[in-house]
Scaffold this motif. Sequence first.
Motif, PDB file in Angstrom:
ATOM      1  N   ALA A 146     -47.763  -1.020  10.978  1.00 31.46           N
ATOM      2  CA  ALA A 146     -48.018  -1.052   9.521  1.00 31.46           C
ATOM      3  C   ALA A 146     -48.974   0.074   9.154  1.00 31.46           C
ATOM      4  O   ALA A 146     -49.979   0.283   9.839  1.00 31.46           O
ATOM      5  CB  ALA A 146     -48.627  -2.392   9.121  1.00 31.46           C
ATOM      6  N   GLY A 147     -48.653   0.790   8.118  1.00 32.91           N
ATOM      7  CA  GLY A 147     -49.610   1.753   7.570  1.00 32.91           C
ATOM      8  C   GLY A 147     -49.711   3.065   8.318  1.00 32.91           C
ATOM      9  O   GLY A 147     -50.704   3.778   8.151  1.00 32.91           O
ATOM     10  N   ALA A 189     -53.293   3.688   8.387  1.00 37.72           N
ATOM     11  CA  ALA A 189     -53.858   3.143   9.635  1.00 37.72           C
ATOM     12  C   ALA A 189     -53.932   4.282  10.646  1.00 37.72           C
ATOM     13  O   ALA A 189     -52.916   4.907  10.949  1.00 37.72           O
ATOM     14  CB  ALA A 189     -52.960   2.018  10.156  1.00 37.72           C
ATOM     15  N   VAL A 206     -50.812  -8.117  11.013  1.00 37.13           N
ATOM     16  CA  VAL A 206     -50.781  -6.688  11.341  1.00 37.13           C
ATOM     17  C   VAL A 206     -51.366  -6.585  12.751  1.00 37.13           C
ATOM     18  O   VAL A 206     -52.562  -6.813  12.941  1.00 37.13           O
ATOM     19  CB  VAL A 206     -51.628  -5.888  10.331  1.00 37.13           C
ATOM     20  CG1 VAL A 206     -51.745  -4.427  10.757  1.00 37.13           C
ATOM     21  CG2 VAL A 206     -51.042  -6.003   8.925  1.00 37.13           C
ATOM     22  N   HIS A 248     -49.775   5.300   2.052  1.00 42.98           N
ATOM     23  CA  HIS A 248     -49.017   4.499   1.075  1.00 42.98           C
ATOM     24  C   HIS A 248     -49.939   3.635   0.238  1.00 42.98           C
ATOM     25  O   HIS A 248     -51.120   3.448   0.555  1.00 42.98           O
ATOM     26  CB  HIS A 248     -48.022   3.594   1.810  1.00 42.98           C
ATOM     27  CG  HIS A 248     -48.696   2.535   2.635  1.00 42.98           C
ATOM     28  ND1 HIS A 248     -49.370   2.822   3.792  1.00 42.98           N
ATOM     29  CD2 HIS A 248     -48.825   1.201   2.448  1.00 42.98           C
ATOM     30  CE1 HIS A 248     -49.881   1.712   4.302  1.00 42.98           C
ATOM     31  NE2 HIS A 248     -49.578   0.702   3.485  1.00 42.98           N
ATOM     32  N   ASP A 284     -59.249   2.629  13.011  1.00 45.99           N
ATOM     33  CA  ASP A 284     -59.834   2.771  11.669  1.00 45.99           C
ATOM     34  C   ASP A 284     -58.748   2.741  10.589  1.00 45.99           C
ATOM     35  O   ASP A 284     -57.569   2.998  10.864  1.00 45.99           O
ATOM     36  CB  ASP A 284     -60.560   4.123  11.532  1.00 45.99           C
ATOM     37  CG  ASP A 284     -61.763   4.230  12.463  1.00 45.99           C
ATOM     38  OD1 ASP A 284     -62.100   3.237  13.128  1.00 45.99           O
ATOM     39  OD2 ASP A 284     -62.347   5.337  12.521  1.00 45.99           O
ATOM     40  N   THR A 285     -59.161   2.476   9.362  1.00 43.98           N
ATOM     41  CA  THR A 285     -58.269   2.577   8.200  1.00 43.98           C
ATOM     42  C   THR A 285     -58.870   3.584   7.230  1.00 43.98           C
ATOM     43  O   THR A 285     -60.068   3.519   6.920  1.00 43.98           O
ATOM     44  CB  THR A 285     -58.101   1.207   7.509  1.00 43.98           C
ATOM     45  OG1 THR A 285     -57.713   0.244   8.496  1.00 43.98           O
ATOM     46  CG2 THR A 285     -57.048   1.263   6.415  1.00 43.98           C
ATOM     47  N   TRP A 331     -59.011  -3.920  -1.035  1.00 44.84           N
ATOM     48  CA  TRP A 331     -58.862  -2.635  -1.722  1.00 44.84           C
ATOM     49  C   TRP A 331     -57.939  -2.753  -2.920  1.00 44.84           C
ATOM     50  O   TRP A 331     -57.169  -3.701  -3.047  1.00 44.84           O
ATOM     51  CB  TRP A 331     -58.388  -1.552  -0.763  1.00 44.84           C
ATOM     52  CG  TRP A 331     -57.021  -1.716  -0.171  1.00 44.84           C
ATOM     53  CD1 TRP A 331     -55.836  -1.323  -0.717  1.00 44.84           C
ATOM     54  CD2 TRP A 331     -56.688  -2.276   1.112  1.00 44.84           C
ATOM     55  NE1 TRP A 331     -54.794  -1.610   0.128  1.00 44.84           N
ATOM     56  CE2 TRP A 331     -55.284  -2.208   1.262  1.00 44.84           C
ATOM     57  CE3 TRP A 331     -57.450  -2.843   2.151  1.00 44.84           C
ATOM     58  CZ2 TRP A 331     -54.631  -2.662   2.397  1.00 44.84           C
ATOM     59  CZ3 TRP A 331     -56.782  -3.311   3.278  1.00 44.84           C
ATOM     60  CH2 TRP A 331     -55.404  -3.213   3.383  1.00 44.84           C
ATOM     61  N   HIS A 340     -53.662   4.202   1.438  1.00 45.29           N
ATOM     62  CA  HIS A 340     -54.362   3.988   2.710  1.00 45.29           C
ATOM     63  C   HIS A 340     -53.454   4.322   3.885  1.00 45.29           C
ATOM     64  O   HIS A 340     -52.231   4.452   3.738  1.00 45.29           O
ATOM     65  CB  HIS A 340     -54.940   2.572   2.815  1.00 45.29           C
ATOM     66  CG  HIS A 340     -53.914   1.489   2.758  1.00 45.29           C
ATOM     67  ND1 HIS A 340     -53.321   1.087   1.589  1.00 45.29           N
ATOM     68  CD2 HIS A 340     -53.362   0.732   3.732  1.00 45.29           C
ATOM     69  CE1 HIS A 340     -52.458   0.123   1.832  1.00 45.29           C
ATOM     70  NE2 HIS A 340     -52.446  -0.109   3.117  1.00 45.29           N
ATOM     71  N   LEU A 369     -57.577  -7.464   4.028  1.00 44.75           N
ATOM     72  CA  LEU A 369     -57.292  -7.387   5.460  1.00 44.75           C
ATOM     73  C   LEU A 369     -58.504  -7.961   6.189  1.00 44.75           C
ATOM     74  O   LEU A 369     -59.637  -7.485   5.985  1.00 44.75           O
ATOM     75  CB  LEU A 369     -57.050  -5.925   5.836  1.00 44.75           C
ATOM     76  CG  LEU A 369     -56.239  -5.579   7.065  1.00 44.75           C
ATOM     77  CD1 LEU A 369     -54.880  -6.275   7.111  1.00 44.75           C
ATOM     78  CD2 LEU A 369     -56.032  -4.072   7.157  1.00 44.75           C
ATOM     79  N   ARG A 384     -53.282  -9.917   6.714  1.00 42.99           N
ATOM     80  CA  ARG A 384     -53.235  -9.302   5.375  1.00 42.99           C
ATOM     81  C   ARG A 384     -52.668 -10.258   4.331  1.00 42.99           C
ATOM     82  O   ARG A 384     -51.630 -10.879   4.569  1.00 42.99           O
ATOM     83  CB  ARG A 384     -52.390  -8.033   5.411  1.00 42.99           C
ATOM     84  CG  ARG A 384     -52.613  -7.169   4.162  1.00 42.99           C
ATOM     85  CD  ARG A 384     -51.771  -5.926   4.194  1.00 42.99           C
ATOM     86  NE  ARG A 384     -50.532  -6.107   3.452  1.00 42.99           N
ATOM     87  CZ  ARG A 384     -49.527  -5.239   3.423  1.00 42.99           C
ATOM     88  NH1 ARG A 384     -49.627  -4.111   4.110  1.00 42.99           N
ATOM     89  NH2 ARG A 384     -48.445  -5.466   2.726  1.00 42.99           N
TER      90      ARG A 384
HETATM   91  C1  SIN Z   1     -51.686  -1.702   6.147  1.00 43.48           C
HETATM   92  O1  SIN Z   1     -51.171  -0.637   5.823  1.00 43.48           O
HETATM   93  O2  SIN Z   1     -51.666  -2.683   5.415  1.00 43.48           O
HETATM   94  C2  SIN Z   1     -52.402  -1.825   7.492  1.00 43.48           C
HETATM   95  C3  SIN Z   1     -53.611  -0.980   7.573  1.00 43.48           C
HETATM   96  C4  SIN Z   1     -54.275  -1.059   8.916  1.00 43.48           C
HETATM   97  O3  SIN Z   1     -53.772  -1.736   9.815  1.00 43.48           O
HETATM   98  O4  SIN Z   1     -55.324  -0.427   9.094  1.00 43.48           O
END
Ligand code: SIN
Length: 285
Positions: free
Chosen positions: A101-102, A263, A85, A106, A132-133, A254, A261, A121, A276
């Motif tokens: 990604a993210g 991103a 990622v 989702h 941040d996530t 997680w 989550h 991750l 990941r």
């Molecule tokens: C993901 O959705 O797996 C990536 C999350 C991220 O990069 O913070």
Amino acid sequence: MSPLQIQAFDAPLGAEVIGLDLARPLADQAFVRIHRAHLDHHVLVFRDQRITPAQQIAFSRRFGPLQIHVLHQFQLAGFEEVLVVSNIKDEHGRPIGLGDAGVYWHSDLSYKAHPSLGSMLHAQELPETGGDTLFANMHMAWDTLPAPLRAATAGLKAEHTYLAKYAELQKRSPWRPDLSDEQKAQVRPVVHPVVRTHPETGRKALFVSEHFTTRLVGVPEDESAALLRELFAHSVRPEHLYRHAWQPHDMVFWDNRSLMHLAAGCPDDQRRKLYRTTIEGDVPY
Ligand code: SIN
């Protein structure tokens, strides 16, 4: 190292695991505590983990078989279980990872018949600002759902599709590859209950997401879209969220059965790279 401790965050989910070096073999007793803490807190943060991809894979496998992401273009060389990622481009301008990604809320791989149990991750390179996530507690989302919405969702199923936002993502990220027929065959739409029961704790959770859920099965299109909008908006109310600000070498684990989550993104000129691994879960019921 200090004895193993689990320190809950002052948040609707999440805890830090203190006193565990994931580069060392994990004793069965410690594994049992980590497993329990994961069920209780849904997000576990392990700080300053100097581990190799092989060690991340080995730790992830303690929780179940690993899933290989359909975009094999972004596997880490030599480790098909690791999805890179990252927003970094190589010397030819090619992305080294899945940079977007993210970007929509989702739950990982909800578009598979066996969605993910959980994801890990591991931070490799972090931006100075942003990156941040965010995590949303979907048990809370269900527990606090207003009665009319609960009644409206009772017994419903929803379709999840990897391709739901793919064209939109390709517009935003032109480097995203077209999927081959073989890749498309791996991500045919699936149907899951809108409210799922966690297979290990028995707790109920909302299981629909902005990214992959396309429609409620058997519900007229406009009603389905309106109801999904309400469910998404409710799920990510601020009181359901934990925001993870990454620190160097963080490993975050997680539970995709309990959470969604997102991103948050970072400035384009700042490098971000994480590895990941994704653990397979049960068929939702
Ligand atoms: C993901 O959705 O797996 C990536 C999350 C991220 O990069 O913070």
